[in-house]
Design a protein around this motif. Structure first.
Motif, PDB file in Angstrom:
ATOM      1  N   VAL A 157      65.487  20.735-109.453  1.00 17.23           N
ATOM      2  CA  VAL A 157      64.134  20.520-109.969  1.00 17.23           C
ATOM      3  C   VAL A 157      63.337  19.806-108.889  1.00 17.23           C
ATOM      4  N   ASN A 158      62.057  19.925-108.986  1.00 22.51           N
ATOM      5  CA  ASN A 158      61.188  19.336-107.966  1.00 22.51           C
ATOM      6  C   ASN A 158      60.980  17.857-108.279  1.00 22.51           C
ATOM      7  N   ASP A 159      61.974  17.041-107.898  1.00 28.98           N
ATOM      8  CA  ASP A 159      61.899  15.618-108.225  1.00 28.98           C
ATOM      9  C   ASP A 159      61.714  14.723-106.996  1.00 28.98           C
ATOM     10  N   ASN A 160      61.470  15.304-105.838  1.00 23.43           N
ATOM     11  CA  ASN A 160      61.205  14.530-104.625  1.00 23.43           C
ATOM     12  C   ASN A 160      59.853  14.940-104.055  1.00 23.43           C
ATOM     13  N   SER A 161      59.165  13.991-103.497  1.00 24.05           N
ATOM     14  CA  SER A 161      57.889  14.260-102.824  1.00 24.05           C
ATOM     15  C   SER A 161      58.125  14.395-101.331  1.00 24.05           C
ATOM     16  N   PRO A 162      57.259  15.097-100.640  1.00 28.44           N
ATOM     17  CA  PRO A 162      57.384  15.163 -99.178  1.00 28.44           C
ATOM     18  C   PRO A 162      57.314  13.765 -98.569  1.00 28.44           C
ATOM     19  N   GLU A 163      58.095  13.561 -97.537  1.00 26.84           N
ATOM     20  CA  GLU A 163      58.089  12.297 -96.785  1.00 26.84           C
ATOM     21  C   GLU A 163      57.760  12.616 -95.336  1.00 26.84           C
ATOM     22  N   PHE A 164      56.768  11.935 -94.788  1.00 29.38           N
ATOM     23  CA  PHE A 164      56.385  12.162 -93.397  1.00 29.38           C
ATOM     24  C   PHE A 164      57.395  11.509 -92.461  1.00 29.38           C
ATOM     25  N   GLU A 195      63.684  16.450 -99.714  1.00 30.79           N
ATOM     26  CA  GLU A 195      65.116  16.592 -99.996  1.00 30.79           C
ATOM     27  C   GLU A 195      65.439  17.685-101.010  1.00 30.79           C
ATOM     28  N   ASP A 196      64.448  18.177-101.735  1.00 27.80           N
ATOM     29  CA  ASP A 196      64.720  19.250-102.683  1.00 27.80           C
ATOM     30  C   ASP A 196      65.052  20.532-101.930  1.00 27.80           C
ATOM     31  N   THR A 197      65.510  21.560-102.668  1.00 32.99           N
ATOM     32  CA  THR A 197      65.885  22.826-102.038  1.00 32.99           C
ATOM     33  C   THR A 197      64.796  23.874-102.235  1.00 32.99           C
ATOM     34  N   GLY A 198      64.874  24.919-101.428  1.00 37.47           N
ATOM     35  CA  GLY A 198      63.955  26.043-101.547  1.00 37.47           C
ATOM     36  C   GLY A 198      62.511  25.626-101.370  1.00 37.47           C
ATOM     37  N   THR A 199      61.632  26.260-102.151  1.00 38.78           N
ATOM     38  CA  THR A 199      60.201  25.944-102.011  1.00 38.78           C
ATOM     39  C   THR A 199      59.863  24.566-102.558  1.00 38.78           C
ATOM     40  N   GLY A 225      52.846  21.478-105.472  1.00 36.34           N
ATOM     41  CA  GLY A 225      53.751  20.524-106.115  1.00 36.34           C
ATOM     42  C   GLY A 225      53.437  19.080-105.794  1.00 36.34           C
ATOM     43  N   ASN A 226      54.507  18.314-105.635  1.00 39.66           N
ATOM     44  CA  ASN A 226      54.396  16.884-105.358  1.00 39.66           C
ATOM     45  C   ASN A 226      53.687  16.665-104.023  1.00 39.66           C
ATOM     46  N   ARG A 227      52.967  15.556-103.946  1.00 40.58           N
ATOM     47  CA  ARG A 227      52.173  15.296-102.746  1.00 40.58           C
ATOM     48  C   ARG A 227      52.461  13.923-102.171  1.00 40.58           C
ATOM     49  N   ASN A 228      52.095  13.786-100.904  1.00 38.97           N
ATOM     50  CA  ASN A 228      52.159  12.507-100.215  1.00 38.97           C
ATOM     51  C   ASN A 228      51.105  12.543 -99.115  1.00 38.97           C
TER      52      ASN A 228
END
Length: 158
Positions: A11-18, A45-49, A107-110
């Motif tokens: 599931v998309n439970d991580n946000s992008p980290e720079f 850290e999530d998989t795929g898209t 999705g999730n943003r940063n």
């Protein structure tokens, strides 16, 4: 016994980290359209898209953001203005914010701050500090009555 295979769906439970907390880049004040200013990079850290593969750089904010372009796939920041963009004598630094989103940009943003340092070019002519300089040199003398000091400056850094 029958072998059972269990597939775990991410599931998309991580946000992008720079890759950096703050990016600091430099660009010449006479940079033209298409000049590379810098690059940001994010991981997830999530998989795929939902993960790194699905990260898109989706926005820029700040005073000069509308004159820059952030490539949505590569994260490369370039000058996107036909007009002169930077003048180091007016502002030696600019601050912009870049945004990354996972899930192909939905999705999730940063966000991360980018500090743009402007490199000076010799683009200002010197100007005398006074309009007129006067002193007297008497006949048959080797020195002025009072020393003559002529000064000029310009706004360039060096």
């Amino acid at each position: 016994m029958v072998p059972v295979t269990v597939l775990i769906r991410d599931v998309n439970d991580n946000s992008p980290e720079f890759s950096k907390q703050v990016y600091e880049v430099s660009v010449a004040e006479n940079a033209v359209k298409g000049t590379t200013v810098g690059k940001v990079q994010a991981f997830d850290e999530d998989t795929g898209t939902f993960g790194t593969e699905g990260i898109r750089y989706t926005g820029l904010g700040g005073s000069v953001a509308d004159m820059l372009k952030l490539d949505p796939i590569s994260g490369i920041l370039t000058v996107n203005s036909d007009m002169p963009l930077f003048d180091r004598e007016q502002a030696a630094r600019h601050f912009v914010t870049a945004e990354a989103r996972d899930e192909l940009g939905y999705g999730n943003r940063n966000t991360v701050q980018i500090i743009i340092n402007i490199l000076d070019k010799n683009d200002n002519a010197p100007a005398f500090l006074q309009n007129k300089y006067e002193t007297r040199l008497l006949e048959n003398k080797m020195d002025f009555e009072t020393p003559l000091v002529v000064e000029a400056t310009d706004m360039d850094q060096n």
